[in-house]
Design a protein around this motif. Structure first.
Motif, PDB file in Angstrom:
ATOM      1  N   PHE A  52       0.828  -1.202   0.000  1.00 59.05           N
ATOM      2  CA  PHE A  52       0.000   0.000   0.000  1.00 59.05           C
ATOM      3  C   PHE A  52       0.866   1.256   0.000  1.00 59.05           C
ATOM      4  O   PHE A  52       2.043   1.229   0.360  1.00 59.05           O
ATOM      5  CB  PHE A  52      -0.970   0.018   1.194  1.00 59.05           C
ATOM      6  CG  PHE A  52      -0.303  -0.021   2.546  1.00 59.05           C
ATOM      7  CD1 PHE A  52       0.172   1.146   3.142  1.00 59.05           C
ATOM      8  CD2 PHE A  52      -0.157  -1.220   3.232  1.00 59.05           C
ATOM      9  CE1 PHE A  52       0.781   1.120   4.389  1.00 59.05           C
ATOM     10  CE2 PHE A  52       0.454  -1.249   4.480  1.00 59.05           C
ATOM     11  CZ  PHE A  52       0.921  -0.092   5.060  1.00 59.05           C
ATOM     12  N   TYR A  53       0.247   2.346  -0.417  1.00 57.04           N
ATOM     13  CA  TYR A  53       0.919   3.645  -0.494  1.00 57.04           C
ATOM     14  C   TYR A  53       0.131   4.634   0.357  1.00 57.04           C
ATOM     15  O   TYR A  53      -1.102   4.682   0.293  1.00 57.04           O
ATOM     16  CB  TYR A  53       0.981   4.129  -1.946  1.00 57.04           C
ATOM     17  CG  TYR A  53       1.795   5.384  -2.136  1.00 57.04           C
ATOM     18  CD1 TYR A  53       3.175   5.314  -2.324  1.00 57.04           C
ATOM     19  CD2 TYR A  53       1.211   6.641  -2.089  1.00 57.04           C
ATOM     20  CE1 TYR A  53       3.938   6.458  -2.489  1.00 57.04           C
ATOM     21  CE2 TYR A  53       1.960   7.797  -2.252  1.00 57.04           C
ATOM     22  CZ  TYR A  53       3.332   7.696  -2.445  1.00 57.04           C
ATOM     23  OH  TYR A  53       4.087   8.842  -2.584  1.00 57.04           O
ATOM     24  N   SER A  54       0.854   5.426   1.158  1.00 55.25           N
ATOM     25  CA  SER A  54       0.215   6.409   2.032  1.00 55.25           C
ATOM     26  C   SER A  54       0.688   7.810   1.660  1.00 55.25           C
ATOM     27  O   SER A  54       1.815   8.206   2.010  1.00 55.25           O
ATOM     28  CB  SER A  54       0.555   6.132   3.504  1.00 55.25           C
ATOM     29  OG  SER A  54       0.137   4.838   3.871  1.00 55.25           O
ATOM     30  N   PRO A  55      -0.128   8.579   0.931  1.00 56.68           N
ATOM     31  CA  PRO A  55       0.276   9.940   0.553  1.00 56.68           C
ATOM     32  C   PRO A  55       0.515  10.812   1.791  1.00 56.68           C
ATOM     33  O   PRO A  55      -0.197  10.697   2.795  1.00 56.68           O
ATOM     34  CB  PRO A  55      -0.929  10.456  -0.244  1.00 56.68           C
ATOM     35  CG  PRO A  55      -1.615   9.229  -0.736  1.00 56.68           C
ATOM     36  CD  PRO A  55      -1.435   8.222   0.359  1.00 56.68           C
ATOM     37  N   THR A  56       1.518  11.678   1.705  1.00 50.21           N
ATOM     38  CA  THR A  56       1.804  12.615   2.803  1.00 50.21           C
ATOM     39  C   THR A  56       1.612  14.067   2.383  1.00 50.21           C
ATOM     40  O   THR A  56       1.462  14.948   3.224  1.00 50.21           O
ATOM     41  CB  THR A  56       3.248  12.441   3.316  1.00 50.21           C
ATOM     42  OG1 THR A  56       4.151  12.602   2.219  1.00 50.21           O
ATOM     43  CG2 THR A  56       3.439  11.071   3.944  1.00 50.21           C
ATOM     44  N   GLU A  57       1.632  14.316   1.069  1.00 53.73           N
ATOM     45  CA  GLU A  57       1.444  15.681   0.566  1.00 53.73           C
ATOM     46  C   GLU A  57       0.598  15.616  -0.697  1.00 53.73           C
ATOM     47  O   GLU A  57       0.954  14.916  -1.651  1.00 53.73           O
ATOM     48  CB  GLU A  57       2.791  16.329   0.274  1.00 53.73           C
ATOM     49  CG  GLU A  57       2.713  17.830   0.123  1.00 53.73           C
ATOM     50  CD  GLU A  57       4.094  18.476   0.026  1.00 53.73           C
ATOM     51  OE1 GLU A  57       4.132  19.693  -0.212  1.00 53.73           O
ATOM     52  OE2 GLU A  57       5.107  17.779   0.161  1.00 53.73           O
ATOM     53  N   VAL A  58      -0.539  16.332  -0.693  1.00 53.27           N
ATOM     54  CA  VAL A  58      -1.504  16.194  -1.785  1.00 53.27           C
ATOM     55  C   VAL A  58      -2.094  17.552  -2.175  1.00 53.27           C
ATOM     56  O   VAL A  58      -1.903  18.549  -1.473  1.00 53.27           O
ATOM     57  CB  VAL A  58      -2.665  15.239  -1.386  1.00 53.27           C
ATOM     58  CG1 VAL A  58      -2.150  13.837  -1.124  1.00 53.27           C
ATOM     59  CG2 VAL A  58      -3.422  15.777  -0.175  1.00 53.27           C
ATOM     60  N   GLN A  59      -2.846  17.528  -3.270  1.00 57.35           N
ATOM     61  CA  GLN A  59      -3.592  18.722  -3.693  1.00 57.35           C
ATOM     62  C   GLN A  59      -4.868  18.262  -4.387  1.00 57.35           C
ATOM     63  O   GLN A  59      -4.828  17.710  -5.473  1.00 57.35           O
ATOM     64  CB  GLN A  59      -2.764  19.601  -4.632  1.00 57.35           C
ATOM     65  CG  GLN A  59      -3.470  20.897  -5.020  1.00 57.35           C
ATOM     66  CD  GLN A  59      -2.577  21.807  -5.863  1.00 57.35           C
ATOM     67  OE1 GLN A  59      -1.493  21.424  -6.282  1.00 57.35           O
ATOM     68  NE2 GLN A  59      -3.037  23.019  -6.109  1.00 57.35           N
ATOM     69  N   LEU A  60      -5.994  18.508  -3.728  1.00 56.01           N
ATOM     70  CA  LEU A  60      -7.283  18.167  -4.309  1.00 56.01           C
ATOM     71  C   LEU A  60      -7.661  19.235  -5.325  1.00 56.01           C
ATOM     72  O   LEU A  60      -7.410  20.427  -5.122  1.00 56.01           O
ATOM     73  CB  LEU A  60      -8.352  18.080  -3.212  1.00 56.01           C
ATOM     74  CG  LEU A  60      -9.730  17.548  -3.631  1.00 56.01           C
ATOM     75  CD1 LEU A  60      -9.649  16.097  -4.093  1.00 56.01           C
ATOM     76  CD2 LEU A  60     -10.729  17.676  -2.477  1.00 56.01           C
TER      77      LEU A  60
END
Length: 315
Positions: free
Chosen positions: A283-291
């Motif tokens: 699995f991958y856990s995003p830490t920095e995103v932009q909706l």
């Protein structure tokens, strides 16, 4: 050492660093060629390229031709009587132009040629999980990134480095390599060599929007490399279904774990303190995103923006 008269061709920050290095070297910049000013932003205000800004601040003569084959432009460049042209992050040059200087025209490319010829060598070195890359100076010919090599230097890539930090390190290293190449040409101490023939060279084609979508069916390590290779630009994305709405979600960074599970790839596990997307083998856990429609933020702030998580999934 002989002082070479240089005409510099380039546009973005990556090129500006090399221009500055030449300007502060023993060699003389007699002209700078860059793109025409372009309208940008809400007010469509004309914006100058980083190379033009630097040239203007340092009283260097600037040329901004619409077409490189323009007879008037060619005559102006010819009149500068340059020894060598240096090209960094610029467009394709016609033969009538690159054959003009006495010593020749060389390019700085951000890879260890012949690998990663093309527009996005920094991105693809990371996307493909390379442990090293580098920079190459080579004489330009009529084929893209295939001319004789002048100098090359290697640079290690750290396991969690993204394209942005690698870009900056290569920009600095490349600018020094450009000056080293000019010094070598001035002293006639460089032995140019043809590029090795490789059956299947690694390519670095131009990246389009459709190339940036994450495939959650990939192996976890490949997804991690893809995301960091696209960060911060053009940035990898996925799509979220939030109730009846579908929105793009850019992912700039994250952590991953390779582990056995019985979840389908692309399954989202989300709560106030958890944002996990299952992959083929972990699995991958995003830490920095932009909706879509929002600013870039850390995952904690992103999760705090939701009152309920029941109707959120990967689209």
């Amino acid at each position: 050492m002989k002082k070479l008269k240089v005409v510099f061709f380039g546009t973005p920050d990556f090129a500006k660093e090399s221009l500055a290095a030449i300007h502060h070297s023993n060699h003389e910049v007699v002209g700078v060629v860059t793109v025409a000013d372009k309208p940008s932003g809400r007010g469509q205000k004309l914006t100058e390229s980083p190379v033009k800004k630097y040239a203007a601040e340092n009283n260097l003569t600037v040329f901004q031709p619409e077409k490189l084959r323009n007879p008037e432009f060619l005559e102006q460049i010819k009149s500068l009587d340059a020894d060598v042209f240096v090209v960094v992050a610029f467009r394709m040059m016609p033969k009538i132009l690159f054959e003009m200087p006495k010593v020749g025209t060389f390019n700085l490319h951000a890879s260890l040629l012949p690998d990663y010829r093309g527009a996005a060598p920094i991105n693809f070195a990371i996307i493909n999980g390379e442990e090293k890359t580098g920079a190459t100076t080579f004489f330009i010919n009529e084929k893209i990134d295939e001319g004789n090599i002048l100098l090359q230097e290697e640079l290690p890539i750290s396991p969690d480095e993204n394209a942005g930090s690698l870009h900056d390190r290569l920009m600095e290293m490349g600018s020094k390599l450009v000056v080293k190449t000019l010094d070598g040409l001035a002293e006639n101490s460089i032995v140019e060599k043809t590029q090795p023939q490789v059956a299947e060279p690694k390519n670095a084609f131009k990246i389009f929007k459709e190339d940036t979508r994450i495939n959650w069916n990939w192996e976890t390590q490949k997804i991690h490399d893809f995301i960091r290779g696209m960060s911060p630009y053009p940035c990898a994305f996925t799509t979220l279904k939030i109730g009846e709405e579908t929105k793009g979600l850019k992912i700039y960074a994250g952590n991953f774990e390779i582990s056995a599970h019985n979840q389908e790839a692309g399954t989202l596990e989300i709560s106030k303190n958890l944002f996990r997307i299952y992959t083929k083998d972990g699995f991958y856990s995003p830490t920095e995103v932009q909706l879509e429609g929002k600013k870039r933020m850390n995952v904690k702030d992103f999760l705090n923006g939701f009152h309920s998580f029941e109707n959120i999934k990967i689209a």
